[in-house]
Structures are given as C-alpha cells and as structure tokens.
Design a protein around this motif. Sequence first.
Motif, PDB file in Angstrom:
ATOM      1  N   MET A  43       0.834  -1.201   0.000  1.00 35.57           N
ATOM      2  CA  MET A  43       0.000   0.000   0.000  1.00 35.57           C
ATOM      3  C   MET A  43       0.872   1.257   0.000  1.00 35.57           C
ATOM      4  O   MET A  43       0.601   2.226  -0.702  1.00 35.57           O
ATOM      5  CB  MET A  43      -0.866  -0.059   1.265  1.00 35.57           C
ATOM      6  N   ARG A  44       1.948   1.229   0.781  1.00 38.27           N
ATOM      7  CA  ARG A  44       2.803   2.411   0.942  1.00 38.27           C
ATOM      8  C   ARG A  44       3.634   2.678  -0.308  1.00 38.27           C
ATOM      9  O   ARG A  44       3.777   3.809  -0.744  1.00 38.27           O
ATOM     10  CB  ARG A  44       3.709   2.206   2.163  1.00 38.27           C
ATOM     11  N   ALA A 233     -12.943  -7.217  -7.088  1.00 39.78           N
ATOM     12  CA  ALA A 233     -13.154  -5.812  -7.455  1.00 39.78           C
ATOM     13  C   ALA A 233     -13.690  -5.007  -6.275  1.00 39.78           C
ATOM     14  O   ALA A 233     -13.375  -3.826  -6.134  1.00 39.78           O
ATOM     15  CB  ALA A 233     -14.108  -5.709  -8.648  1.00 39.78           C
ATOM     16  N   LEU A 236     -10.930  -3.562  -4.254  1.00 41.88           N
ATOM     17  CA  LEU A 236     -10.057  -2.571  -4.886  1.00 41.88           C
ATOM     18  C   LEU A 236     -10.436  -1.161  -4.454  1.00 41.88           C
ATOM     19  O   LEU A 236     -10.817  -0.341  -5.256  1.00 41.88           O
ATOM     20  CB  LEU A 236     -10.190  -2.659  -6.410  1.00 41.88           C
ATOM     21  N   THR A 237     -10.357  -0.883  -3.171  1.00 43.09           N
ATOM     22  CA  THR A 237     -10.670   0.462  -2.695  1.00 43.09           C
ATOM     23  C   THR A 237      -9.372   1.234  -2.532  1.00 43.09           C
ATOM     24  O   THR A 237      -8.304   0.636  -2.432  1.00 43.09           O
ATOM     25  CB  THR A 237     -11.367   0.393  -1.332  1.00 43.09           C
ATOM     26  N   PRO A 238      -9.451   2.557  -2.503  1.00 39.97           N
ATOM     27  CA  PRO A 238      -8.214   3.332  -2.316  1.00 39.97           C
ATOM     28  C   PRO A 238      -7.668   3.230  -0.897  1.00 39.97           C
ATOM     29  O   PRO A 238      -6.562   3.675  -0.630  1.00 39.97           O
ATOM     30  CB  PRO A 238      -8.645   4.778  -2.606  1.00 39.97           C
ATOM     31  N   TYR A 243      -6.148  -5.343   1.330  1.00 34.67           N
ATOM     32  CA  TYR A 243      -5.172  -5.707   0.306  1.00 34.67           C
ATOM     33  C   TYR A 243      -4.511  -7.051   0.559  1.00 34.67           C
ATOM     34  O   TYR A 243      -4.002  -7.671  -0.368  1.00 34.67           O
ATOM     35  CB  TYR A 243      -4.117  -4.600   0.151  1.00 34.67           C
TER      36      TYR A 243
END
Lengths: 279, 313
Positions: A43-44, A233, A236-238, A243
């Motif tokens: 994520m980072r 899907a 798949l969030t921001p 994750y």
Amino acid sequence: MKKNNSKLLSIIATVVMAIVSLIALFPIISMVLSSFIPSSSLMRNGISFSFPWSELTLSNYTYIFTQSAEYWTWYGNSLWISALMIVLSLFFSSMVGYALAMYDFKGSNLFFVAVVFILMVPFEILMLPLFQLMIDMMLVDTYLGVILPGIVAPVAVFFFRQYALGLPKELMDAARIDGSTEYGIFFKIMLPLMGPSLAAMAILQGLGSWNNFLWPLLVLRSNDMFTLPLGLATLLTPYGNNYDILIAGSVMTIIPIVILFLFFQRYFISGLTVGGVKG
Amino acid sequence: MNTVTNPVTPVPDRKKQNKFVRFLNSKKVVPFVFISPFVLSLLLFTVYPAIQGVMMSFQSVLPGQVEFIGMSNYERVFNPTFYRAVSNTTIYVILTVLILTIIPMVLAVILNSKHVRFRNIFRASLFIPALTSTIVGGMIFRFMFSEQDSAVANQFIGFFGFDSVKWMFSPWAAILLMVLLASWRWIGVNILYFLAALQNVPDEMYEAAQIDGATRMQRFRFITMPMLKPIIVFVSTITIINGFRMFEESYVFWAVGSPGNIGLSIAAYIYQQGIQQNDMGFGAALGVVLMLIIFVISIIYLIATGTFKKEGR
C-alpha cells in the motif's frame, strides 16, 4: 563472414525476444512476489523495482486460509458457475455444430449464416434487455441468471462445425447398419472423436466464465453470491484495508490457470484463437 | 467397403419400434432435434433481447410502467458526457489498433525466423497475460502505476529525469493506462494469429527475392506485409470492435466515477445510466448508437482496406 552475420542476428533476435517476454511476465512475477510482503508495505510503496526482500512473510496466505471465509465462497461460486457453463454450452453447441456439418436439412445454410451474424451483435445492446428479462424471470442474484445467457455460444458452434466437417462420415453409415440410432451415433461414436475440439472449447468457455465480469456484475447482488472477479473488485478500494486478501487472492485465481496452461498449451491456443478460424 | 455389396435390409427386431421413435430417428428430424435447444436459447437470450433493446430505446422504462416516448431518449444522447465517452473510446481504439497490430506482427516475424532460439518459451510467456482477468491485471497495474515515487512506472520515468505522474488522475495518463492494460493482455494472442499466417508464406518467395538481391527490409515490405494483409485486416477489425465495447479496463481503475470522466468509455456510460441511474430506455438508446458506430466504422474500415473487393472477385 555470412555465418558470423547470421550468428549475430540470432543473438540479437533472441535477446530482443527475451526482453519482451520479461516485460510481459513482469506484472505476473511482481504480483506473486508482492503477495509475500505485508499489504501495508505494498500500500505504501506500490509495486517497486526495489523489492523489499527483508519483509518476506506468509502472513497474507495464513490470513486468507484462516480468516477469510468470504474469499472461499467466491472461489466456490466461480468454480460452480464455470463448470456448469462449460458443460451446458458445450452440450448445446456441439450438437448444433455436428448437425450443421453432418446433415443436409432445410434452412441449414440460412441457420449457419444467422449464427455467424449473431456473433457480431455487441453484448452492450443485449445487456439491458437481458437484465430486464432476468428480473422478469426472477433470476437476479442466482447462478442460473449468470449461466443461462452464456450457454448461447455461437463461436463454439462455428468451431464444432469446422471440426466435425473433418470427421469420417463412413463411420456413421457403418453404425447405422449395426442398428445404432442417430443419437447413439452422436453420443457414442462422433462425440468422442470430437475430443480435441471439446477440450479447446471447454478452455475458451471456462476461461471466459472464470474471468467474466460485466454480466455477473449486473446479475449478482449479494456478497455471498459473487464470483472471484466481482469479489476482488470490491476489495479494490483506495483505502487498502483488504489488500492482504486482494493480492494473495488474485495470485490464487491465476496460478491454477497458468499451471493448466502449461500442461494443455495446445488446447488453450486453439481455443483462444478461435476467432481466426476461416469459414 | 464391404457394406456396399450387402443390400441394406431392415433389421427384423426393429419392427417393434413404435412410430414415434422411428419418427424421431428419421434423418429429416434428427438435425432439428439436435439444434432445437440451441435455437430456443438463442431466441430467448439473443434475438428477443436484441429486438427488445431497440424497442426500449423508444420507451421510458420504470418498474410496472412502460410508455413509448418517441425519440426523446435519442435527443438526450448527444450531450457533453457522451462526447467525452466517445472521444475517450475513440482515442483508446486508435491506440490499441496501432499497438496490437504492429507490435504482434513484428514480434511474430522475429519469432518465426530461423534465428530465434527458445521459441516456444517466448511464445508461452507472451501468451500468459491473456489468462488473467482484466480485474486481476488491472489490480497489478494499479500498484505498478500508483502515484508514489517508489512505484515501477514513476521509477521508470524518473530514470529519464521526468517528475512523478499521478497516473490515475490525469487525462492522457488515464487513457494510456487502459491502453497498456489491454495491450499487455492481448499481444500474445495476436502474435499467434500472425504466426499462423506466416506459416502460409512459401519459403521459395524469400529465396527468389534473395537471389534477386532484395534486402531484409525489402523482403518484409514486399513479401511479408502483402501476404499478411488478410490477417492484419482481421486482427485490426476485432481490435476496433472490442475497443468500442471496452468496459472492464475503465471499471477496474475507477469503478464508474473517474474524476472529470477522464476514463469513461461508451459501455461504461451505458452501465452508469442504464443500471446505476436505472434509466434503461436512455441506456438502450446509447446501446443502439454504440452498435451503429461499430457497424459503420467496421464497414468503412473493411471497404477502405479492400476486403469486400477481394471477395467480390
């Protein structure tokens, strides 16, 4: 002089292909590697050329195997839907392709032209009325609603017809004399001979259904009915809170397919290039 | 065959078969039995919706309340959002057609030459992306093209001295992302089409040209290209059609709401209006317009490339 020249060419061509192949495989390799690092790190940093080898861990996989019942529900749904889709669409379209190739009947040419024409109708114009039909038939949020429209497979009809045209018709006459019915001839003699074409179409239909997104997105509503692409899907969030499931889960949807591909390459290739069959 | 010499006599114990079974087994009826399940599902799931789709485009569709409203759905079609979707989709189509025709052709020619080793390994590696779904592929691309300096794409352009880009939030990069995703997934499949076509080019043509002193480039230009023309037309036509239908490539990056519609495709607009806004009549009208666009462009393209002329000969 000439020999040296061709040796140099051979090296250049091989190196070029090696680089292109590496570029093609890079996303897959980096996905597999990234599934072994903590999702917070992914994520980072995103997927990076400087891979954090020191952070390797199995935590994503232990999490998905122990904590995520949801993921396995999606996996089961995808398996069921793909299996049913393969069986039904192959059954329907192999009979049609065979009938078109082996029997002269009234309107057979017209019918074949119609099938080819239907190949060209874009799904986007059918999508909304089909959805309306599913509402009317009360098939929204059911497996059947996902599967039924998919069993019409004109591409497969086309492919089976081409394949059946190459089968020996004498076998049919011989079987008739032995007292076999027309249906017995198809199921006991001709269908087994169509094996390679069945394998190719099973792969085409199976892969299509395993990866299908738009139609299940319309029909399926509740989370426990979702197929893998739909479920993934939703992750798949921001915000990246899921994750760990997303990345390890994606690896596990693609790796079985890649393994199958390595064993049955020939059938994958003839199945996925079916569009190129000449009429 | 020896069966020809024996006159075919009816088998005695078949007499017991009743009329119905004999009727079902007659050669006139059998093919219709074979095609009937398919025909039924075809009528129900393709023909009926196709007609219904055209009807709906003239209707206002609300649950339990359907009325004909003439052309007013079509009057609403030509609005700024639609133009945005059309221009995005058109740019996407042009780029994918160029990339997915030229690159696979060149790679197939290299792969087909006697110079390359490990041919099967390369072919398989290039094909593997076609096995992934757009969703999984798109997820990987989101991580590779994420906005941090540390992501692959930004590291790559940083190496050439460019500043990092917010790929998912700038207009040209948005389309580029979708084009790259589609190209990555389809190059391997298109290479196979070209490889199959290259098998049909006779070696003697190259040998003759070589004796006449043609260079490598000349042989490519004057032998390979013309021989590949039918497959170039085929590959670019399916790329155009699939390009205009593009939906998942847009959905995987922005679901249905890209900032300023930078990633909106025509199909995504249909989904947004028809399903999400529940405006089925308007969505159906968009669908009909999309079909007309695909139809007209395919015909123009096929005429321009001389495909019909060849068949008429």
